[in-house]
Design a protein around this motif. Structure first.
Motif, mmCIF file in Angstrom:
data_model
loop_
_atom_site.group_PDB
_atom_site.id
_atom_site.type_symbol
_atom_site.label_atom_id
_atom_site.label_comp_id
_atom_site.label_asym_id
_atom_site.label_seq_id
_atom_site.Cartn_x
_atom_site.Cartn_y
_atom_site.Cartn_z
ATOM 1 N N SER A 199 0.765 -1.209 -0.111
ATOM 2 C CA SER A 199 0.006 0.025 -0.076
ATOM 3 C C SER A 199 0.780 1.346 -0.088
ATOM 4 O O SER A 199 0.694 2.173 -0.656
ATOM 5 N N CYS A 200 1.839 1.212 0.824
ATOM 6 C CA CYS A 200 2.565 2.285 0.905
ATOM 7 C C CYS A 200 3.477 2.596 -0.626
ATOM 8 O O CYS A 200 3.880 3.926 -1.144
ATOM 9 N N ARG A 201 3.621 1.583 -1.248
ATOM 10 C CA ARG A 201 4.401 1.539 -2.567
ATOM 11 C C ARG A 201 3.477 2.419 -3.297
ATOM 12 O O ARG A 201 3.877 3.171 -4.227
ATOM 13 N N ILE A 202 2.350 1.935 -3.661
ATOM 14 C CA ILE A 202 1.218 2.698 -4.341
ATOM 15 C C ILE A 202 1.064 3.966 -3.937
ATOM 16 O O ILE A 202 1.101 4.779 -4.872
ATOM 17 N N GLY A 203 1.126 4.254 -2.593
ATOM 18 C CA GLY A 203 0.976 5.661 -2.249
ATOM 19 C C GLY A 203 2.262 6.763 -2.784
ATOM 20 O O GLY A 203 2.062 7.492 -3.275
ATOM 21 N N ALA A 204 3.519 5.742 -2.505
ATOM 22 C CA ALA A 204 4.800 6.492 -3.120
ATOM 23 C C ALA A 204 4.656 6.818 -4.523
ATOM 24 O O ALA A 204 5.058 7.990 -5.009
ATOM 25 N N SER A 205 4.026 6.117 -5.231
ATOM 26 C CA SER A 205 3.794 6.371 -6.785
ATOM 27 C C SER A 205 3.125 7.380 -7.245
ATOM 28 O O SER A 205 3.231 8.180 -8.152
ATOM 29 N N PHE A 206 2.292 7.811 -6.218
ATOM 30 C CA PHE A 206 1.626 9.130 -6.383
ATOM 31 C C PHE A 206 2.215 10.132 -5.531
ATOM 32 O O PHE A 206 1.400 11.461 -5.559
ATOM 33 N N GLY A 207 3.050 10.123 -4.880
ATOM 34 C CA GLY A 207 3.864 11.038 -4.057
ATOM 35 C C GLY A 207 3.239 11.271 -2.782
ATOM 36 O O GLY A 207 3.042 12.590 -2.161
ATOM 37 N N VAL A 208 2.316 10.195 -2.426
ATOM 38 C CA VAL A 208 1.541 10.437 -1.243
ATOM 39 C C VAL A 208 2.016 9.427 -0.105
ATOM 40 O O VAL A 208 2.288 8.343 -0.360
ATOM 41 N N LYS A 209 1.794 9.854 1.207
ATOM 42 C CA LYS A 209 2.371 9.107 2.150
ATOM 43 C C LYS A 209 1.271 8.380 2.673
ATOM 44 O O LYS A 209 0.088 8.852 2.998
ATOM 45 N N ILE A 210 1.387 7.001 3.075
ATOM 46 C CA ILE A 210 0.375 6.304 3.690
ATOM 47 C C ILE A 210 0.726 5.640 4.983
ATOM 48 O O ILE A 210 1.958 5.314 4.984
ATOM 49 N N LYS A 211 -0.296 5.988 5.843
ATOM 50 C CA LYS A 211 0.155 5.205 7.307
ATOM 51 C C LYS A 211 -1.230 4.406 7.566
ATOM 52 O O LYS A 211 -2.427 4.897 7.412
ATOM 53 N N MET A 212 -0.853 3.149 7.907
ATOM 54 C CA MET A 212 -2.057 2.457 8.235
ATOM 55 C C MET A 212 -1.839 1.683 9.559
ATOM 56 O O MET A 212 -0.798 1.062 9.783
ATOM 57 N N SER A 213 -3.218 1.214 10.299
ATOM 58 C CA SER A 213 -3.072 0.318 11.395
ATOM 59 C C SER A 213 -4.154 -0.624 10.993
ATOM 60 O O SER A 213 -5.232 -0.268 10.505
ATOM 61 N N THR A 214 -3.727 -1.918 11.486
ATOM 62 C CA THR A 214 -4.579 -2.827 10.964
ATOM 63 C C THR A 214 -5.292 -3.626 12.110
ATOM 64 O O THR A 214 -4.277 -4.060 13.004
ATOM 65 N N THR A 215 -6.507 -4.130 12.075
ATOM 66 C CA THR A 215 -6.626 -5.261 13.123
ATOM 67 C C THR A 215 -7.299 -6.449 12.292
ATOM 68 O O THR A 215 -7.361 -6.450 10.931
ATOM 69 N N HIS A 216 -8.042 -7.250 12.911
ATOM 70 C CA HIS A 216 -8.655 -8.344 12.339
ATOM 71 C C HIS A 216 -9.607 -8.195 11.296
ATOM 72 O O HIS A 216 -9.977 -8.750 10.273
ATOM 73 N N LYS A 217 -10.482 -7.022 11.732
ATOM 74 C CA LYS A 217 -11.708 -6.797 11.276
ATOM 75 C C LYS A 217 -11.710 -5.222 10.644
ATOM 76 O O LYS A 217 -12.558 -5.144 9.401
ATOM 77 N N THR A 218 -10.945 -4.552 10.705
ATOM 78 C CA THR A 218 -10.771 -3.124 10.156
ATOM 79 C C THR A 218 -9.248 -2.813 9.850
ATOM 80 O O THR A 218 -8.492 -3.093 10.441
#
Lengths: 181, 255
Positions: free
Chosen positions: B35-54
């Motif tokens: 996901s971060c890689r795709i974000g980087a291709s648009f020059g955008v930073k991605i931060k994410m936090s994951t759990t089992h459901k969300t």
């Protein structure tokens, strides 16, 4: 004779690997690599256990480490992430008989609660089989994953297309520094 | 420079992409990296936090202060390794060739809508796999045949129930019961009946969440890793319950 045994073991494991892999829908090109990995892994463990006198958990660890190394190489050839190749290949090594014996011991323990001698025997069987099952499965998972820690850069770029295939050429050099792993 | 609207569109796409990957059995660190890689291709930073459901996902532009945050639910999808490899490759393609969002979405949709392997073929392959598993454990040829039939019965039950959208804990319990029950026919005529019964349910073992759970935990995503393991253990308990019924019924002949 020994060689024939090992080869049969590998062949059966390859069929098992393909079948268990099919449940998780890998890409079609991955099947032949999954089969080879499953065969090599299981045959290697068989050799260690029957001719090297290694216990099942340790043998599984070394076998799955070998599967991990091979899956890095195959991943490069087939452009698949390592996990796609090695998870189905590890499934034939799951210690099914020990798992079954734990369940059977649990059932029998419940049936003989009133007889302390029998209950104690089944309880001991339950524990020893359960410990073998859990530690073998855990070591299987860790063995193949170990390579991700040793060579993270190479593991993470397996699905990357080789450069210069597209008309657009490489990216701006000033973007170099923010290349994600 | 990305406008608020573009940022939102990118976030929407990545939300869909990341939930699809997580649901189809990819370990967490790979989902985040892709996901971060795709974000980087648009020059955008991605931060994410994951759990089992969300997944909680934030996109932000480094050149202005625009931020867009979204909480997305992870759907319950069957495990699919083809998505794992093709969507990972897509993220590298986006990064290396700078695909536009429209091109990216088109390629994504093309991967998602590819036809799956036919259920009949999967059924057949799983049957063969479990039968050869029985041979690996030292079963006789008769036991191998019985395991083949038992697996076909059990896996067919599972496929039919899955198609009807029944709760999957029930699916696993019933399939284990059907397989183990069919395998008890070995008791009547075979000395390796124990091996036949033991291997008949092994095709149900949730290997992917087990291994992914361990990978997630050792890579530091302990919360989602534990959730995956707990889920796998619940499924194993269901298999145990399904397998116990024939064992209790036939325990005298198994001793």
């Amino acid at each position: 004779m020994i060689l024939a045994e090992i080869l049969t073991d590998g062949l059966l494991a390859a069929i098992a690997g393909i079948g268990f892999g099919a449940v998780s829908y890998p890409p079609t090109r991955a099947f032949k690599y999954i089969a080879i990995l499953a065969a090599v892994g299981h045959a290697f463990r068989y050799t260690l256990m029957n001719h090297g006198e290694v216990d099942i958990a340790t043998a599984s660890f070394f076998a799955s480490f070998v599967v991990g190394i091979l899956s890095l190489w195959f991943g490069r050839v087939s452009r698949c992430p390592m996990t796609v190749l090695y998870i189905p290949a590890l499934l034939p090594m799951i210690p099914g008989m020990y798992a079954y014996k734990s369940v059977f011991a649990l059932v029998m323990f419940m049936q003989h609660l009133e007889e302390p001698l029998l209950a104690a025997r089944y309880l001991q069987e339950l524990f020893s089989n359960l410990i073998v099952t859990v530690s073998t499965v855990f070591l299987l998972a860790v063995g193949a994953t170990l390579l991700i820690f040793i060579l993270p850069k190479r593991v993470y770029s397996l699905t990357r297309q080789r450069r210069d295939r597209s008309g657009r050429g490489p990216r701006d050099p000033r973007d170099r520094d923010d290349e994600p792993e | 420079m990305t406008s608020n609207d573009e940022l939102k569109k990118i976030a929407r796409f990545i939300a869909e992409y990341a939930t699809c990957l997580l649901a189809s059995g990819v370990h967490t660190s790979r989902v985040i990296r892709n996901s971060c890689r795709i974000g980087a291709s648009f020059g955008v930073k991605i931060k994410m936090s994951t759990t089992h459901k969300t997944i909680v996902l934030t996109t932000h532009d480094r050149e202005n202060a625009n931020v867009y945050t979204e909480v997305v639910e992870i759907p319950a999808l069957p495990i699919n390794f083809e998505y794992n490899s093709e969507l990972s490759a897509l993220s590298w393609e986006a990064y290396d060739t700078r695909l536009t969002l429209e091109e990216l979405r088109e390629k994504y949709n093309r991967i998602i809508s590819r036809p799956k392997m036919s259920p009949r073929l999967v059924l057949f392959l799983v049957g063969l796999a479990n039968a050869s598993f029985c041979k690996l454990f030292g079963g006789s040829w008769l036991a191998v045949g019985i395991v083949l039939v038992a697996t076909l019965a059990g896996f067919f039950t599972r496929q039919q129930m899955q198609r009807r959208g029944i709760n999957h804990f029930i699916i696993f319990t019933v399939s284990a019961f059907v397989s183990a029950m069919s395998a008890t026919t070995a008791l009547a005529c075979d000395s390796t009946a124990e091996i036949a019964i033991a291997t008949s349910v092994l095709f149900l073992i949730p290997g992917v969440p087990l291994i992914n759970g361990v990978i997630d935990i050792v890579e530091g995503h302990a919360v989602i890793g534990c959730s995956r393991l707990i889920h796998a253990f619940l499924i194993i308990i269901c298999i145990t319950v399904g397998l116990s019924c024939p064992l209790i019924l036939f325990k005298t002949s198994l001793l």
